[in-house]
Design a protein around this motif. Structure first.
Motif, PDB file in Angstrom:
ATOM      1  N   GLY A   8       0.768  -1.228   0.000  1.00  0.00           N
ATOM      2  CA  GLY A   8       0.000   0.000   0.000  1.00  0.00           C
ATOM      3  C   GLY A   8       0.804   1.285   0.000  1.00  0.00           C
ATOM      4  N   HIS A   9       0.255   2.248  -0.692  1.00  0.00           N
ATOM      5  CA  HIS A   9       0.675   3.642  -0.751  1.00  0.00           C
ATOM      6  C   HIS A   9       1.885   3.856  -1.646  1.00  0.00           C
ATOM      7  N   SER A  10       2.421   5.050  -1.621  1.00  0.00           N
ATOM      8  CA  SER A  10       3.402   5.465  -2.628  1.00  0.00           C
ATOM      9  C   SER A  10       4.802   4.951  -2.328  1.00  0.00           C
ATOM     10  N   PRO A  11       5.537   4.604  -3.377  1.00  0.00           N
ATOM     11  CA  PRO A  11       6.943   4.234  -3.191  1.00  0.00           C
ATOM     12  C   PRO A  11       7.692   5.385  -2.518  1.00  0.00           C
ATOM     13  N   ASN A  12       8.469   5.062  -1.509  1.00  0.00           N
ATOM     14  CA  ASN A  12       9.225   6.052  -0.732  1.00  0.00           C
ATOM     15  C   ASN A  12       8.333   7.103  -0.083  1.00  0.00           C
ATOM     16  N   GLY A  13       7.032   6.867  -0.040  1.00  0.00           N
ATOM     17  CA  GLY A  13       6.120   7.764   0.648  1.00  0.00           C
ATOM     18  C   GLY A  13       5.784   9.047  -0.078  1.00  0.00           C
ATOM     19  N   ILE A  14       6.148   9.158  -1.351  1.00  0.00           N
ATOM     20  CA  ILE A  14       5.924  10.400  -2.088  1.00  0.00           C
ATOM     21  C   ILE A  14       4.915  10.136  -3.208  1.00  0.00           C
ATOM     22  N   PRO A  15       3.761  10.732  -3.242  1.00  0.00           N
ATOM     23  CA  PRO A  15       3.302  11.811  -2.369  1.00  0.00           C
ATOM     24  C   PRO A  15       2.556  11.335  -1.128  1.00  0.00           C
ATOM     25  N   ASP A  16       2.218  10.041  -1.020  1.00  0.00           N
ATOM     26  CA  ASP A  16       1.371   9.575   0.082  1.00  0.00           C
ATOM     27  C   ASP A  16       2.005   8.392   0.802  1.00  0.00           C
ATOM     28  N   PRO A  17       2.509   8.611   2.030  1.00  0.00           N
ATOM     29  CA  PRO A  17       3.099   7.505   2.786  1.00  0.00           C
ATOM     30  C   PRO A  17       2.071   6.616   3.474  1.00  0.00           C
ATOM     31  N   GLY A  18       0.796   6.982   3.397  1.00  0.00           N
ATOM     32  CA  GLY A  18      -0.222   6.244   4.127  1.00  0.00           C
ATOM     33  C   GLY A  18      -0.221   6.655   5.583  1.00  0.00           C
ATOM     34  N   ALA A  19      -0.633   5.744   6.450  1.00  0.00           N
ATOM     35  CA  ALA A  19      -0.699   6.045   7.878  1.00  0.00           C
ATOM     36  C   ALA A  19       0.708   6.107   8.473  1.00  0.00           C
ATOM     37  N   LYS A  20       0.809   6.797   9.605  1.00  0.00           N
ATOM     38  CA  LYS A  20       2.105   6.963  10.257  1.00  0.00           C
ATOM     39  C   LYS A  20       1.903   6.963  11.766  1.00  0.00           C
ATOM     40  N   ASN A  21       2.854   6.373  12.477  1.00  0.00           N
ATOM     41  CA  ASN A  21       2.845   6.464  13.924  1.00  0.00           C
ATOM     42  C   ASN A  21       3.559   7.755  14.298  1.00  0.00           C
ATOM     43  N   VAL A  22       2.826   8.696  14.870  1.00  0.00           N
ATOM     44  CA  VAL A  22       3.375  10.016  15.173  1.00  0.00           C
ATOM     45  C   VAL A  22       4.522   9.922  16.178  1.00  0.00           C
ATOM     46  N   GLY A  23       4.414   9.009  17.133  1.00  0.00           N
ATOM     47  CA  GLY A  23       5.444   8.890  18.166  1.00  0.00           C
ATOM     48  C   GLY A  23       6.745   8.287  17.682  1.00  0.00           C
ATOM     49  N   THR A  24       6.653   7.289  16.807  1.00  0.00           N
ATOM     50  CA  THR A  24       7.870   6.579  16.386  1.00  0.00           C
ATOM     51  C   THR A  24       8.304   6.917  14.969  1.00  0.00           C
ATOM     52  N   GLY A  25       7.407   7.500  14.177  1.00  0.00           N
ATOM     53  CA  GLY A  25       7.732   7.828  12.788  1.00  0.00           C
ATOM     54  C   GLY A  25       7.581   6.664  11.822  1.00  0.00           C
ATOM     55  N   LEU A  26       7.159   5.495  12.305  1.00  0.00           N
ATOM     56  CA  LEU A  26       6.988   4.334  11.425  1.00  0.00           C
ATOM     57  C   LEU A  26       5.906   4.641  10.399  1.00  0.00           C
ATOM     58  N   ARG A  27       6.206   4.411   9.098  1.00  0.00           N
ATOM     59  CA  ARG A  27       5.297   4.744   8.011  1.00  0.00           C
ATOM     60  C   ARG A  27       4.728   3.486   7.360  1.00  0.00           C
ATOM     61  N   GLU A  28       3.456   3.556   7.021  1.00  0.00           N
ATOM     62  CA  GLU A  28       2.772   2.442   6.378  1.00  0.00           C
ATOM     63  C   GLU A  28       3.442   2.029   5.073  1.00  0.00           C
ATOM     64  N   CYS A  29       3.839   2.975   4.244  1.00  0.00           N
ATOM     65  CA  CYS A  29       4.422   2.631   2.939  1.00  0.00           C
ATOM     66  C   CYS A  29       5.677   1.781   3.104  1.00  0.00           C
ATOM     67  N   CYS A  87      -1.247  -1.193   6.501  1.00  0.00           N
ATOM     68  CA  CYS A  87      -1.324  -1.045   7.954  1.00  0.00           C
ATOM     69  C   CYS A  87      -2.525  -0.152   8.233  1.00  0.00           C
ATOM     70  N   ASN A  88      -3.278  -0.485   9.219  1.00  0.00           N
ATOM     71  CA  ASN A  88      -4.465   0.273   9.570  1.00  0.00           C
ATOM     72  C   ASN A  88      -4.104   1.424  10.508  1.00  0.00           C
ATOM     73  N   ALA A  89      -5.013   2.362  10.679  1.00  0.00           N
ATOM     74  CA  ALA A  89      -4.897   3.444  11.656  1.00  0.00           C
ATOM     75  C   ALA A  89      -6.293   3.949  11.942  1.00  0.00           C
ATOM     76  N   PHE A  90      -6.499   4.374  13.196  1.00  0.00           N
ATOM     77  CA  PHE A  90      -7.812   4.933  13.511  1.00  0.00           C
ATOM     78  C   PHE A  90      -7.725   5.990  14.596  1.00  0.00           C
ATOM     79  N   ASP A  91      -7.638   5.568  15.844  1.00  0.00           N
ATOM     80  CA  ASP A  91      -7.726   6.520  16.950  1.00  0.00           C
ATOM     81  C   ASP A  91      -6.659   6.288  18.015  1.00  0.00           C
ATOM     82  N   CYS A  92      -5.630   5.568  17.668  1.00  0.00           N
ATOM     83  CA  CYS A  92      -4.539   5.177  18.573  1.00  0.00           C
ATOM     84  C   CYS A  92      -4.963   4.136  19.606  1.00  0.00           C
ATOM     85  N   ASP A  93      -6.247   3.823  19.714  1.00  0.00           N
ATOM     86  CA  ASP A  93      -6.716   2.793  20.645  1.00  0.00           C
ATOM     87  C   ASP A  93      -7.094   1.498  19.937  1.00  0.00           C
ATOM     88  N   ALA A  94      -7.594   1.593  18.718  1.00  0.00           N
ATOM     89  CA  ALA A  94      -7.983   0.397  17.973  1.00  0.00           C
ATOM     90  C   ALA A  94      -6.738  -0.420  17.661  1.00  0.00           C
TER      91      ALA A  94
END
Length: 184
Positions: A8-29, A87-94
């Motif tokens: 899922g999402h763009s190669p190297n995250g450009i233009p869309d990396p998909g979901a991201k963990n704000v705390g760790t920086g881990l990107r879905e792409c 990778c999914n993302a929703f509300d940090c609790d799901a």
């Protein structure tokens, strides 16, 4: 059996990396691409013909292809199975694993069940089950049995460590799910 993988999402995250963990920086792409590359390795080792492994957010239509380009490539490849890995993302609790098929009762539902079961058993993620999304472009515009795998929630404190450290385990589970389906 021929398999087409779509991380899922763009190669190297450009233009869309998909979901991201704000705390760790881990990107879905990045996670999706690494898992798809490992899935390809395990499927090839099991004798499965992988006819595509393309990461693209190119959902633009053109006059030659009435469907999104990644779907057109999959359709032209002669694949029997299409698996889009996310990778999914929703509300940090799901948290947990869910796998999507176009509609209930078909081959997509069977494949989704095989993959979902393997991930849940192998990684101990919460089983969110098989769900249906006839509006998802990659499920709607592919001609073969197709699924979209939401491996786990990248924004969850429960799932993020798994997505960071257990990508090989996710890949093995997805590959086993595909071969389980082949053997039904």
């Amino acid at each position: 059996m021929k398999v087409f993988l779509n991380p899922g999402h763009s190669p190297n995250g450009i233009p869309d990396p998909g979901a991201k963990n704000v705390g760790t920086g881990l990107r879905e792409c990045d996670v999706a691409k690494n898992i798809a590359d490992l899935v390809e390795k395990y499927l090839v080792a099991a004798g499965v013909n992988v006819v595509g492994n393309i990461q693209s957010d190119n959902l633009f239509y053109d006059s030659d292809y009435p469907q999104p380009c990644v779907c057109a490539e999959a359709n032209a490849s002669g694949a029997d199975i299409f698996a889009s890995i996310h990778c999914n993302a929703f509300d940090c609790d799901a948290h947990g694993t869910e796998t999507y098929a176009y509609a209930p009762g078909g081959e997509g539902e069977k494949l989704a069940g095989c993959i979902n079961d393997q991930i849940v058993k192998s990684l101990g993620t919460l089983d969110r089950g098989v769900k249906y999304r006839p509006d998802y472009i990659v499920l709607k515009h592919t001609d073969m049995t197709a699924v979209l795998v939401e491996t786990a929630f990248i924004d969850s404190d429960v799932d993020e460590p798994l997505l960071r450290a257990k990508q090989d385990d996710f890949a093995r589970a997805i590959a086993r799910g595909i071969t389980d389906y082949e053997n039904l």
